[in-house]
Motif scaffolding. Structure first.
Motif, mmCIF file in Angstrom:
data_model
loop_
_atom_site.group_PDB
_atom_site.id
_atom_site.type_symbol
_atom_site.label_atom_id
_atom_site.label_comp_id
_atom_site.label_asym_id
_atom_site.label_seq_id
_atom_site.Cartn_x
_atom_site.Cartn_y
_atom_site.Cartn_z
ATOM 1 N N UNK A 1 -48.372 -28.534 -41.468
ATOM 2 C CA UNK A 1 -47.833 -28.260 -42.813
ATOM 3 C C UNK A 1 -47.040 -29.455 -43.337
ATOM 4 N N UNK A 2 -46.235 -30.059 -42.442
ATOM 5 C CA UNK A 2 -45.417 -31.204 -42.848
ATOM 6 C C UNK A 2 -46.296 -32.416 -43.183
ATOM 7 N N UNK B 1 -48.076 -31.792 -46.483
ATOM 8 C CA UNK B 1 -47.151 -31.863 -47.620
ATOM 9 C C UNK B 1 -46.872 -33.325 -47.978
ATOM 10 N N UNK B 2 -46.638 -34.152 -46.975
ATOM 11 C CA UNK B 2 -46.300 -35.553 -47.249
ATOM 12 C C UNK B 2 -47.535 -36.354 -47.680
ATOM 13 N N UNK C 1 -49.880 -35.169 -49.463
ATOM 14 C CA UNK C 1 -50.031 -34.795 -50.881
ATOM 15 C C UNK C 1 -49.133 -35.638 -51.770
ATOM 16 N N UNK C 2 -47.933 -35.946 -51.270
ATOM 17 C CA UNK C 2 -47.007 -36.781 -52.054
ATOM 18 C C UNK C 2 -47.603 -38.165 -52.275
ATOM 19 N N UNK C 3 -48.511 -38.551 -51.398
ATOM 20 C CA UNK C 3 -49.167 -39.854 -51.532
ATOM 21 C C UNK C 3 -50.551 -39.724 -52.182
ATOM 22 N N UNK D 1 -47.224 -44.238 -42.330
ATOM 23 C CA UNK D 1 -45.944 -44.212 -43.030
ATOM 24 C C UNK D 1 -45.182 -42.907 -42.769
ATOM 25 N N UNK D 2 -45.887 -41.790 -42.740
ATOM 26 C CA UNK D 2 -45.159 -40.514 -42.680
ATOM 27 C C UNK D 2 -44.883 -40.012 -41.258
ATOM 28 N N UNK E 1 -43.623 -41.517 -38.600
ATOM 29 C CA UNK E 1 -42.263 -41.824 -38.130
ATOM 30 C C UNK E 1 -41.190 -40.973 -38.820
ATOM 31 N N UNK E 2 -41.433 -40.565 -40.074
ATOM 32 C CA UNK E 2 -40.462 -39.710 -40.769
ATOM 33 C C UNK E 2 -40.328 -38.367 -40.057
ATOM 34 N N UNK E 3 -41.446 -37.866 -39.534
ATOM 35 C CA UNK E 3 -41.460 -36.516 -38.978
ATOM 36 C C UNK E 3 -41.049 -36.457 -37.513
ATOM 37 N N UNK F 1 -39.321 -39.569 -54.071
ATOM 38 C CA UNK F 1 -39.667 -38.372 -53.283
ATOM 39 C C UNK F 1 -39.474 -38.613 -51.789
ATOM 40 N N UNK G 1 -35.986 -33.483 -44.162
ATOM 41 C CA UNK G 1 -36.430 -33.528 -42.761
ATOM 42 C C UNK G 1 -35.218 -33.678 -41.831
ATOM 43 N N UNK H 1 -34.035 -31.287 -38.881
ATOM 44 C CA UNK H 1 -33.857 -31.725 -37.488
ATOM 45 C C UNK H 1 -32.455 -31.412 -36.975
ATOM 46 N N UNK I 1 -49.357 -21.035 -43.315
ATOM 47 C CA UNK I 1 -49.191 -22.450 -42.991
ATOM 48 C C UNK I 1 -48.122 -22.704 -41.934
ATOM 49 N N UNK J 1 -41.068 -28.692 -39.983
ATOM 50 C CA UNK J 1 -39.751 -29.296 -40.198
ATOM 51 C C UNK J 1 -39.320 -29.275 -41.682
ATOM 52 N N UNK J 2 -40.285 -29.405 -42.603
ATOM 53 C CA UNK J 2 -39.916 -29.360 -44.032
ATOM 54 C C UNK J 2 -39.480 -27.935 -44.392
ATOM 55 N N UNK K 1 -48.281 -21.141 -51.533
ATOM 56 C CA UNK K 1 -48.006 -22.113 -50.483
ATOM 57 C C UNK K 1 -48.131 -21.471 -49.101
#
Lengths: 409, 137
Positions: free
Chosen positions: A347-348, A351-352, A354-356, A402-403, A405-407, B20, B28, B32, B52, B75-76, B117
């Motif tokens: 899901x994460x 979602x990210x 999609x932002x790209x 890119x994403x 490492x964020x997660x 964003x 995030x 965490x 999801x 996590x989101x 969603x």
């Protein structure tokens, strides 16, 4: 890039959606397994129908009705020819794959008796599981499952053990929507027929990737949706062999499916109308015909080869990502990559991405038993069409780099 | 601080993010950082199944105020839960039941609370309010 027989940049121009932006980035559409984008010819056909031809079909004496009827019936013939069905009345318009399978589960199911058996596989979409479970409950039939192995291939040797004189129907998917496996349906059909069973093929993921010839396959039913093959939503096709469709009772009652109605008794119309009660999705059927004309213009061999190259390239590039795990590694696969990355949730990631501007699908893809088999909550699925490019695959890889490492912690 | 005041303080915090990426990085981090629920409370009866992601929610009333703890496998989703808990925790059940929670929209995260969603958050907000309502009646 190797694109023999296909001019990808010209093809992309046919699909208006592909030129839009999402979250300020050019759209990269990798959710073709869920639905495909529409070429201008299909969009224009819908527009033209409502602007010029709109009328109810069949039995109308006025010009508009006759024109609409002709367009609808011509679409049926276009589809019949494309699939190489023997007769045009073997093409039943439905709402989609789910509707087609439900039609068979109800109508063919009416002819089954307690203790009769139906076989499906472990990789079916819920649409090819639930209608059979409902039928089994209604008619006290038995549902059996062809198992699959870890690579996502069906264990066809098990099918021999499952088939019996009580098996009435084998209903399997041509191509797995969550794993991409192309099943050896010719072998399944032969084995089932040898045991005296009929075969339904769920073709929701096939017609857009492979040339389908229903007579060559010798399947008894073949169901698919319009929207996944570049046509509109809310329309699909159930192909059935004439002989079997004639034996089957109607699915739904109403207008168009009758020959004569009295308050005491109704006699039913002939094929295909017997299975098309009520005013159908007229514009959907007509525009689906246009989608098939679009497919007719393409060299499906070249489409298949190009999509294989996309699949191989994406798999190779993705495998460089640390902690990636692929689901569905059958030898014979269509252009679907299902994967998870250690320490991240689909899901994460979805979602990210999609932002790209990158559209992928995340979750169980309506195949919860497949997720239970692998003991995972879902996957990230990128599914490609012939209008996708190698550059888009590269951009997805950069986005993931890119994403991730964020997660991760 | 009232619910509205807490919502406003979150809106102010998010105002500094015009990108964003920064905003999601912050969410995030919230996800965490927060030990949201006791592992023993992650039981099936506290599980809200989304298509999801999955969400576990526990609610208690302590000296007249609601006390929530929750968790998610994504996590989101977890970060947004952290925000919701920050706003609703230690509040009067009556106020929670009528809270509009407009801050989610204000900070541009409305898409995560859309029913389509299917991440469990819509059901979670509903459940938080139901838990509060039970305490009112």
């Amino acid at each position: 890039m190797k694109t023999v027989g296909l001019d990808i940049s010209a093809i992309r121009k046919e699909f208006p959606t592909l030129s839009r932006k999402v979250n300020g980035k050019p759209l990269i559409y990798f959710d073709n397994g869920a639905t495909a984008q529409k070429p201008s010819s299909v969009i224009d056909r819908i527009d033209q129908y409502y602007r010029n031809e709109n009328a109810n079909i069949h039995r109308g004496v006025h010009t508009l009705s006759q024109e609409a009827t002709s367009a609808y019936e011509e679409a049926r013939i276009t589809i019949q020819r494309y699939l190489n069905a023997k007769y045009e009345h073997e093409i039943i318009f439905t709402k989609g794959t789910t509707d087609g399978i439900n039609l068979v589960a109800f109508s063919f199911g009416e002819m089954l008796n307690e203790g009769d058996e139906i076989i499906i596989s472990a990789m079916e979409h819920h649409s090819n599981i639930v209608p059979w479970q409902m039928l089994c409950e209604r008619k006290k039939c038995v549902l059996k499952i062809i198992p699959m192995d870890n690579t996502g291939e069906l264990k066809l040797e098990e099918l021999d053990k499952l088939l019996s004189e009580r098996t009435k129907l084998v209903s399997v998917t041509h191509i797995s929507n969550s794993l991409g496996t192309i099943n050896d349906i010719k072998t399944i059909i032969t084995k089932a027929h040898n045991a005296g069973a009929k075969v339904l093929i769920d073709g929701a993921q096939s017609v857009q990737h492979l040339k389908v010839d229903v007579q060559e396959l010798d399947c008894d039913f073949y169901a698919f949706s319009g929207h996944k093959i570049f046509g509109p939503t809310g329309v699909g096709v159930l192909y059935g062999k004439e002989e079997i469709l004639n034996e089957m009772p109607p699915f739904q009652g109403g207008g168009d499916m009758i020959k004569e109605v009295t308050l005491e008794k109704t006699t039913y119309n002939t094929l295909p109308h017997k299975f098309e009660a009520g005013t159908p999705n007229i514009v959907g059927g007509i525009a689906l015909g246009t989608a098939f004309e679009f497919l007719n213009e393409l060299d499906m061999g070249a489409v298949n080869q190009y999509e294989q190259e996309l699949l191989n390239y994406a798999t190779k590039q993705l495998s460089k990502i640390e902690g990636i795990k692929f689901y569905g590694q059958a030898k014979n696969k269509t252009s679907v990559v299902s994967f998870l990355i250690d320490g991240t949730h689909p899901y994460d990631v979805g979602t990210l991405l999609d932002k790209l501007g990158i559209a992928v699908r995340t979750g169980h893809h309506c195949t919860q038993p497949v997720m239970q088999f692998y003991d995972i909550p879902g996957t990230i699925r990128a599914s490609f069409a012939f209008y996708n490019t190698f550059e888009e695959v590269d951009q997805m890889i950069s986005a993931l780099e890119r994403i991730i490492p964020m997660l991760k912690d | 601080m009232s619910i509205e005041e807490k919502e406003q303080s979150i809106i102010d915090e998010f105002a500094i993010y015009d990108d964003w990426m920064d905003k999601y990085e912050y969410i995030i981090e919230l996800g965490k950082d927060l030990p949201l629920i006791d592992e023993s409370k992650k039981t099936d009866d506290r599980l809200i199944k989304g298509c999801q992601s999955r969400v576990w929610l526990d609610a208690e009333k302590k000296s007249g105020k609601m006390h929530y703890s929750a968790d998610s496998d994504a996590i989101i989703t977890k970060g947004i839960i952290a925000l919701l808990i920050r706003v609703l925790n230690e509040e009067d059940p009556k106020d929670i039941a009528k809270a509009e929670l407009n801050f989610i929209k204000e900070i541009g995260l409305q898409e995560h609370l859309s029913p389509t969603r299917s991440n469990g958050l819509v059901s979670m907000v509903k459940q938080m309010k139901m838990n509060a309502l039970k305490q009112v009646s």
